[in-house]
Every structure is written in structure tokens, then in C-alpha cells.
Design a protein around this motif. Structure first.
Motif, short mmCIF file in Angstrom:
data_model
loop_
_atom_site.label_atom_id
_atom_site.label_comp_id
_atom_site.label_asym_id
_atom_site.label_seq_id
_atom_site.Cartn_x
_atom_site.Cartn_y
_atom_site.Cartn_z
N UNK A 297 0.74 -1.04 0.05
CA UNK A 297 0.45 0.10 -0.18
C UNK A 297 0.86 1.50 -0.48
N UNK A 298 1.18 1.70 -1.32
CA UNK A 298 1.66 2.68 -0.68
C UNK A 298 1.44 4.54 -0.91
N UNK A 299 -0.46 4.00 -0.32
CA UNK A 299 -1.32 5.53 -0.09
C UNK A 299 -2.82 4.39 0.45
N UNK A 300 -3.01 4.86 1.19
CA UNK A 300 -3.93 4.52 1.80
C UNK A 300 -4.94 5.90 2.17
N UNK A 301 -6.44 5.57 2.06
CA UNK A 301 -7.34 6.54 2.38
C UNK A 301 -8.52 5.89 3.56
N UNK A 302 -9.74 7.01 3.51
CA UNK A 302 -10.95 6.13 4.74
C UNK A 302 -12.06 7.27 4.60
N UNK A 313 -11.23 1.70 5.24
CA UNK A 313 -9.58 1.80 5.20
C UNK A 313 -9.82 1.54 3.69
N UNK A 314 -9.28 2.17 2.99
CA UNK A 314 -8.96 1.46 1.66
C UNK A 314 -7.48 1.51 0.87
N UNK A 315 -6.88 0.88 0.86
CA UNK A 315 -5.61 0.57 0.82
C UNK A 315 -5.75 0.49 -1.25
N UNK A 316 -4.26 1.37 -1.25
CA UNK A 316 -4.57 1.49 -2.79
C UNK A 316 -2.77 0.84 -2.75
N UNK A 317 -2.70 0.12 -3.76
CA UNK A 317 -1.22 -0.43 -4.99
C UNK A 317 -1.30 -0.78 -5.73
N UNK A 318 0.54 -0.96 -5.82
CA UNK A 318 0.90 -1.07 -7.31
C UNK A 318 1.77 0.53 -7.79
N UNK A 319 1.45 1.62 -7.20
CA UNK A 319 2.14 3.10 -7.60
C UNK A 319 3.17 2.29 -8.75
N UNK A 320 3.60 3.06 -9.33
CA UNK A 320 4.51 3.46 -10.23
C UNK A 320 5.50 2.07 -11.28
N UNK A 323 3.21 -2.46 -15.19
CA UNK A 323 1.85 -3.65 -15.83
C UNK A 323 2.91 -5.07 -13.78
N UNK A 324 3.64 -4.13 -13.91
CA UNK A 324 4.06 -5.33 -12.91
C UNK A 324 3.45 -4.81 -11.48
N UNK A 325 2.71 -3.66 -11.78
CA UNK A 325 1.86 -3.38 -10.41
C UNK A 325 0.99 -4.01 -10.43
N UNK A 353 -4.53 -3.11 -10.94
CA UNK A 353 -4.02 -1.84 -11.55
C UNK A 353 -3.24 -1.51 -10.99
N UNK A 354 -2.39 -0.77 -11.55
CA UNK A 354 -1.03 -0.32 -10.34
C UNK A 354 -1.98 0.78 -10.36
N UNK A 355 -2.48 1.40 -8.75
CA UNK A 355 -2.99 2.51 -8.32
C UNK A 355 -2.32 3.39 -7.65
N UNK A 356 -2.05 4.84 -7.46
CA UNK A 356 -1.39 5.70 -7.12
C UNK A 356 -2.12 6.42 -5.57
N UNK A 357 -3.68 6.78 -6.48
CA UNK A 357 -4.70 7.20 -5.08
C UNK A 357 -5.99 7.18 -5.25
#
Length: 736
Positions: A297-302, A313-320, A323-325, A353-357
Motif C-alpha cells: 500500500x503506497x497510499x491509504x484513504x478512509x 479503510x482503502x489500501x491502494x497498491x501498485x503505484x509506479x 504492469x508489474x504493479x 491495476x497500478x494504483x496511486x491515489x
């Protein structure tokens, strides 16, 4: 080397691709829900994927791969050509350094230095090896001092007192090498910056720095003194160690004080839940939270998406990673009592998918919070469309980004909702990396009842910076109209930061502050507000440091490069006119990489503290998180907890207007209910500074779904209140 140091250094070698059982060695944990276990199994598979499945051409940071170390060693032992040996040894040295194995990295660098001594055969090698050696010695000093002997002054810029290195060998050797580099390249601003920094750690700054290379103390003086905010994370039990990640600062258990959820991006890094004991100290409740295996999780929101009164809570993964993310995000439903269940799949959010925010708002005013997830499509990274999930009100979501024109947005890095045109509908701003930013005006229902968003970024004048990152809507000047702040990250590294301190003009992006004109357009007031600074923002948020009613900005800075040892920066809003750099006076100038940032009243004393997730990208670039405690400013305050009935339960999107009288003058303070910046998710309770006003003459609350306006007169300050839509203003606490 003491036990803390050994533990931290061991951890750096196992943060990313480790067996799940090792990553979540949590004793006596309750049995997670079946859906949580299924998500943990998915993430465990992703963490152990074969190498060929993650090595994607064009992915930005795939060099962060500890599995390369034995591969380099094998290839090096078989290589016969001297040039192949140099190439492989350089690769091995870098990977060891990135993985936190600094002593072995220095052994490889020493051999490369010996080879580079033969300048006739390898004339350019020394120019590569020397900077690498300097960084390695600086990192060794950080590990032996800032990590192994961590104290509240560790890595706080400008370094002084207990922050100086007692084990000085690393910094001393780095200073020597940097001096050699600058003897031949005196215009190398990055090396000049690091030389001054090395002398700070040694206690020989400024007198030990040659005058022509000195960055004088006057360059770093604050423009205002907000009082010293001391880092109390260790004594408060909030000093989780990790890589870049996110933070949620919110009342997760419903007892009235602010708890923490913190993440670290590696797929071996367990999400952490820290419970506030009511005094501003935290107890780790991860083992009891039912989230074993919820890693990364590169980022979290709630948000309270289901309206049951508990923050989910929402955990966002794969940023940067492109396809590997292509990792799933996680929606963790709060069951109460600090127990969470992963409902990603049954809620209709399972996506790879590669998520950031991410950003929450009720875009159609049906009383249920919807969710935008910013994914990132860049050249060579595959198709990573953004998502807009409509909350159907029954615990499930329907994906609608494609039909609403919000899917193909390129490399989304930050996102924020806000009603910038005052029509009662939430609009969406998306910051992008390498492309103009986007402002989607919510145009409501059109013919046939279809919802519409209209892109107005260029027309509104809010497309810059081109290299963007954290962003938010706010009313920085308290004129009743939502403005936009968007930070910049362009990879210009430490050289541009040093140049800006020296007053040297460089081509590097800076943030933008856009003032809302009230006619659908914005004025770029960045330079007038003194925010035209090179910051390399990776995380940022806003809050009120001194309870004056004007919101300030904290920026977590950095880049994956280990050379980017630059201070995180705090800017005080001086009456909605200019922003004053208060970094050094306030004690905010942490040199380690800052990511998720959250403002909030952690200890319940009426002023906002600041939490910062520290740590970088590379597997060895770990650091304890920081909690800066507010020293207090003897000004009045109020905390408002909104409870929607027709509107969403937390009142997200509600507009607050507070009319204050300070002596003979009257003024208004405006707030819009939300979770702060897009890299750091802070409490939805509104903690508002009132300055010298002992009471609020008029409190006006405009609710988002109903449009109803409630007014309350003569509200005493220095209390916590609950505001119920269509109901009363109920005090929850008396004066302190």
C-alpha cells in the motif's frame, strides 16, 4: 552494534519479496474473515511471482529488486571481460546499497575504486564510483546513528545537538570524498549540499566547510517561529518503521480520539493499526485487527462508505510499477472494536491495476460516498484506466468511469473532490505526471438522466505543474471559495533544491497555488504567496499549526535516489496572503523521505499535531515514522463532528462558515469537510482554530445532499461538538 541496529538492518534485507508468513508474524491474532484470507493469498502469490513476470520494460523503479544480488554475484564470477566485470560489480554495489547492505556494498565500491585508479584504461570510471562511494558512506552513517541510535533529533535539518553522529566514520569519509569531487567540479551543487550536510553530522559545520563551498546557516532560517514541534513518535509508540506508504489518522474505534493506520509499500510489509489510548500514546493492535496478510500500500484513504458510523479503510497498491504493479486494492470494512474485514470482492472493487491515489465524495448527492481511484497509464506500462465506483447504497459499488469520461486519464498521481463553483455538486481535480492536470466540473444530470462531467482544466487555468503529485481543494484565504493547491515532483533531485536555497535559477517544477476567482477560473498566485519553491513533493497535507484559522502546508519531500537528503518543509499561512517557511524553527525539516502526511489533534488538547510516514522506495531505505507534537499557541479552537442523515454519515462535502469576533473586528473562517491532501488521510472531524475569539458568533453548516443550511449562534469555543443534520449542536466536551 546494538540489538536495535541489528534488527533494523536485518529488516532492510527482507522487506519486499519475502514469504508471507515471515511478513505477518503476528502472535495470538484472531481468525481473519474468509474474504480477508483470500486477499492475503492473492497478495502472497504476487509477492512471489517469478522474476520474468515483473521485469517490465519502462517500469520506473524495478531496479528495486533484492533478488538481483545473487544473480549479479553469479554473473560476476563467470565474467572474463574486464568491462563486463566493472558493469556487473557496479550493478551489484548499487543493489546492495539499495537493499540496505551497506558494508558489502562498500567492499564492492573499494574494488571499483582500485580499478578506477588505472585512469588510462578506464578514464570515466572514477566519475561514477566517487559519487556512489560518498552516498554509501553517508548511508552507513545514517544506519549507525539515525537508525541504530535513533532519537528525536535524528536526521532533523539543520542537524545539531543529539542529531550529530556519535559514530562519525561514515560521514567523515563521505566528506573527504565529496571534497575531492568538488575540487574538480566546484559547480556540482548536489555534492556541495551533501558536503555541508556531512559536516553538520560531524559537528564541524559551518566552520569546517571551505567558504567557497559553504551553504551558510542564514539560508535556512525560518521566516516565522511557530514554536518547536518535537518528534514524540518513539515515546508515543507511533514510530512504525517502513518504506514509503500512507497514513489514516482517524477515530477508528469510536472512542473519541484519533487512531492510526499506516502502510509501507512493499508486498512483505503488513498494514499496521495503532490505537490511541486517550492520552496521545498508541498501542499496536494489528494482531487483533483481523488484517493478517494485508500487505503493501503506497497510499491509504478512509471513509464511512456504508454509513454505520465506523471509518473504513482503502489500501491502494501498485503505484509506479505499471504492469508489474497490477495489484488489487483493498477495501477494509470496519466492524467496530478495531476489527476489519476485506470486502473488496463482494463490494465489487476487485481490480488489478497500478494504483496511486483515491478520493471519496458523494458526486450524485444520493447520500452515499462514491470512490475515485487514480491509476497510472504511462508509455510502456500497459493500460491502467482510472476507476469511479458509484456507491449503490447496499454495500456494493458499480464502476462508471468509462461512461462518465473519467477512465482514460493517463498517469494520475493525485486526486481531490471539491465544489469549486458553488453549485452543490462535487467536482474532481486530477494531477498527472508528465501531462496537464485535469479539472472535471460536475454538470449533474443531463438529458435522459445521464450524469455528466466536463473537463475544464485549461479553461480554468489549472493545468500546471506538468509534473504533479499531491493535491487538494481548500479555502486558504477564507473568502468562501475553494482554491486548489497542487505540488510538484519532477525528479530534479538535490541539485535543484540546493540551487533554490542559493537563489540560483534552475529549470525545475514548483507547486502551484490557484486562487478561485469565483467565475469558474483561477488565478495562479504561487509567486505572490511565496510558494514558488523546488520541493520534490511525495506527500503533503494541510492543517492549522497555530489555531489562527488559516491553514498551513507540510510537504514530505524526496525521490528514490539515496542522494535526495533534503528537508521536508512546513509553510505557515500568514493571513491568507503569503506562506512563511517555518521548517527549521518548528523542527519539521526531516531529511528522510516523507510520504503520507496527516494533521490532527492526537492528544486532545485542542491543537493539531502532525504525523509523517517516513521511508523511501528502495528496500533498504527504511526509517521510523514521525509524530510532531504541537507546543500550543494559547488560541481558541473548536472541533466539529458532523453526522449526516440525508447526506452521507460523515458529512463529507459539507461547507462550514464560522463568523468570529476578535476585539472590535469580525471575520469569517471557512471549511469544507474532507480528509485533507491526496497523500495522507486525516480525520473528518473538523479541528478549527479560532484565534482570539472566545466564541463563535454564528456557525453555519451547509449539508451536501439536502442543501439544507443550519445556523447556530453564540457557540462557546474550546469544546468538541456533534452537529447532526436537521438536528442539534451537541457538546461532547467541556472547556479544558
Amino acid at each position: 552494534m546494538n540489538s536495535r541496529c541489528r534488527g533494523l538492518l536485518r529488516r532492510t534485507a527482507r522487506l519486499l519479496l519475502v514469504p508471507l508468513a515471515a511478513a505477518v508474524a503476528l502472535a495470538a491474532q484472531p481468525r481473519p474473515a474468509d474474504s480477508t484470507r483470500r486477499m492475503a493469498e492473492r497478495l502472497a502469490v504476487l509477492a512471489q511471482r517469478p522474476i520474468e513476470q515483473v521485469e517490465v520494460p519502462g517500469a520506473l523503479f524495478l531496479a528495486n529488486a533484492p533478488w538481483r544480488i545473487p544473480a549479479y554475484r553469479d554473473e560476476l564470477s563467470a565474467a572474463a571481460d574486464p568491462r563486463d566485470q566493472i558493469r556487473l560489480r557496479l550493478g551489484l554495489a548499487r543493489q546492495l546499497l539499495w537493499d540496505g547492505q551497506t558494508a558489502p556494498a562498500l567492499e564492492e565500491i573499494a574494488e571499483l575504486t582500485r580499478i578506477a585508479g588505472d585512469r588510462s584504461r578506464f578514464p570515466r570510471l572514477m566519475g561514477i564510483v566517487q559519487p556512489l562511494a560518498a552516498v554509501a558512506h553517508l548511508r552507513l552513517g545514517e544506519q549507525r546513528n539515525c537508525l541504530a541510535e535513533h532519537n528525536p533529533d535524528s536526521c532533523l535539518f539543520p542537524i545539531r545537538g543529539p542529531g550529530r553522529h556519535s559514530q562519525a566514520a561514515g560521514a567523515r569519509e563521505a566528506a573527504r570524498i565529496l571534497g575531492e569531487i568538488l575540487a574538480s567540479e566546484p559547480q556540482d551543487l548536489g555534492s556541495r549540499w551533501l558536503l555541508n550536510l556531512a559536516h553538520m553530522t560531524l559537528g564541524t559545520y559551518p566552520e569546517g566547510v571551505a567558504p567557497e563551498l559553504l551553504l551558510g546557516p542564514e539560508l535556512f532560517e525560518s521566516e516565522h517561529d511557530p514554536g518547536r514541534f518535537h518528534d514524540v513518535a518513539a515515546e508515543a509508540g507511533a514510530d512504525a518503521v517502513g518504506l514509503a506508504g500512507g497514513v489514516v489518522l482517524e477515530d477508528l474505534d469510536g472512542d473519541g480520539d484519533l487512531d492510526l493506520a499506516v502502510s509501507s509499500w512493499g508486498l512483505g510489509d503488513q498494514l499496521r493499526i495503532l490505537e490511541n489510548d486517550g492520552s496521545g500514546r498508541f498501542v499496536d493492535r494489528t494482531a487483533a485487527a483481523g488484517i493478517a496478510g494485508e500487505v503493501g500500500g503506497l497510499n491509504l484513504s478512509h471513509a464511512d462508505y456504508d454509513g454505520d458510523g465506523d471509518a473504513d479503510l482503502l489500501v491502494v497498491r501498485g503505484g509506479w510499477l505499471g504492469e508489474a504493479g497490477e495489484h488489487p486494492d483493498s477495501l477494509l470494512r470496519n466492524e467496530g472494536g478495531l476489527f476489519f474485514v476485506d470486502v473488496t470482492e463482494p463490494a465489487g472493487l476487485l481490480d488489478f491495476h497500478s494504483g496511486q491515489t483515491s478520493a471519496w465524495a458523494d458526486y450524485d448527492n444520493d447520500g452515499h460516498l462514491d470512490l475515485f481511484v487514480g491509476n497510472e497509464t504511462r508509455a510502456g506500462t500497459g493500460h491502467q484506466p482510472c476507476r469511479l465506483y458509484h456507491n449503490d447504497g447496499d454495500g456494493t459499488f458499480t464502476e462508471r468511469a468509462g461512461e462518465l469520461g473519467l477512465a482514460e486519464l493517463g498517469a494520475a498521481k493525485g486526486a481531490a473532490w471539491g465544489d469549486y463553483d458553488g453549485d452543490g455538486l462535487q467536482d474532481l481535480y486530477v494531477s498527472r505526471l508528465g501531462e496537464p492536470n485535469l479539472l472535471f466540473r460536475n454538470a449533474g444530470r443531463g438529458p435522459g438522466g445521464r450524469w455528466r462531467f466536463e473537463e475544464r482544466g485549461a479553461a480554468a487555468g489549472v493545468t500546471e505543474p506538468i509534473a504533479s503529485f499531491p493535491t487538494w481543494f481548500w479555502d486558504y484565504d477564507n473568502d468562501g471559495r475553494l482554491d486548489i493547491f497542487v505540488a510538484a515532483w519532477d525528479g530534479s533531485a538535490i541539485d535543484a533544491v540546493a540551487a533554490r536555497y542559493l537563489g540560483i535559477e534552475v529549470r525545475a517544477e514548483h507547486p502551484r497555488l490557484f486562487r478561485n476567482r469565483g467565475d469558474g477560473t483561477f488565478e495562479d498566485v504561487t509567486r505572490a504567496a511565496k510558494l514558488d519553491r523546488v520541493l520534490l513533493a511525495m506527500g503533503a497535507s494541510f492543517g492549522d499549526l497555530d489555531n489562527d484559522g488559516f491553514e498551513d502546508v507540510y510537504v514530505g519531500t524526496g525521490a528514490p535516489d539515496l542522494r535526495t537528503l533534503m528537508p521536508n518543509r512546513m509553510f505557515r499561512n500568514a493571513g491568507g496572503r503569503v506562506f512563511q517557511d517555518v521548517t527549521t524553527a518548528g523542527g519539521f525539516g526531516h531529511l528522510q523521505k516523507g510520504h503520507g502526511i496527516a494533521f490532527g489533534d492526537v492528544d486532545g488538547d485542542g491543537d493539531q499535531d502532525v504525523y509523517a510516514v517516513m521511508g523511501g522506495w528502495y528496500s533498504g531505505d527504511v526509517f521510523p515514522n514521525a509524530l510532531f507534537r504541537n507546543p500550543g499557541h494559547s488560541r481558541h479552537w473548536v472541533t466539529l463532528r458532523l453526522q449526516g442523515t440525508r447526506s452521507n454519515r460523515s458529512g463529507v462535502g459539507a461547507r462550514l462558515t464560522l463568523t468570529l469576533r476578535e476585539g472590535d473586528s469580525q471575520r469569517t473562517v471557512h471549511r469544507s469537510v474532507g480528509a485533507g491532501g491526496s497523500f495522507g488521510s486525516q480525520s473528518l472531524q473538523q479541528e478549527i482554530g479560532l484565534g482570539a475569539a472566545p466564541r463563535i458568533e454564528m456557525l453555519e453548516v451547509r449539508w451536501p445532499a439536502s442543501g439544507n443550511v443550519q445556523r447556530f449562534e453564540n457557540v462557546p469555543a474550546d469544546r468538541v461538538y456533534r452537529v447532526t443534520e436537521g438536528g442539534s449542536l451537541k457538546p461532547l466536551s467541556g472547556p479544558p
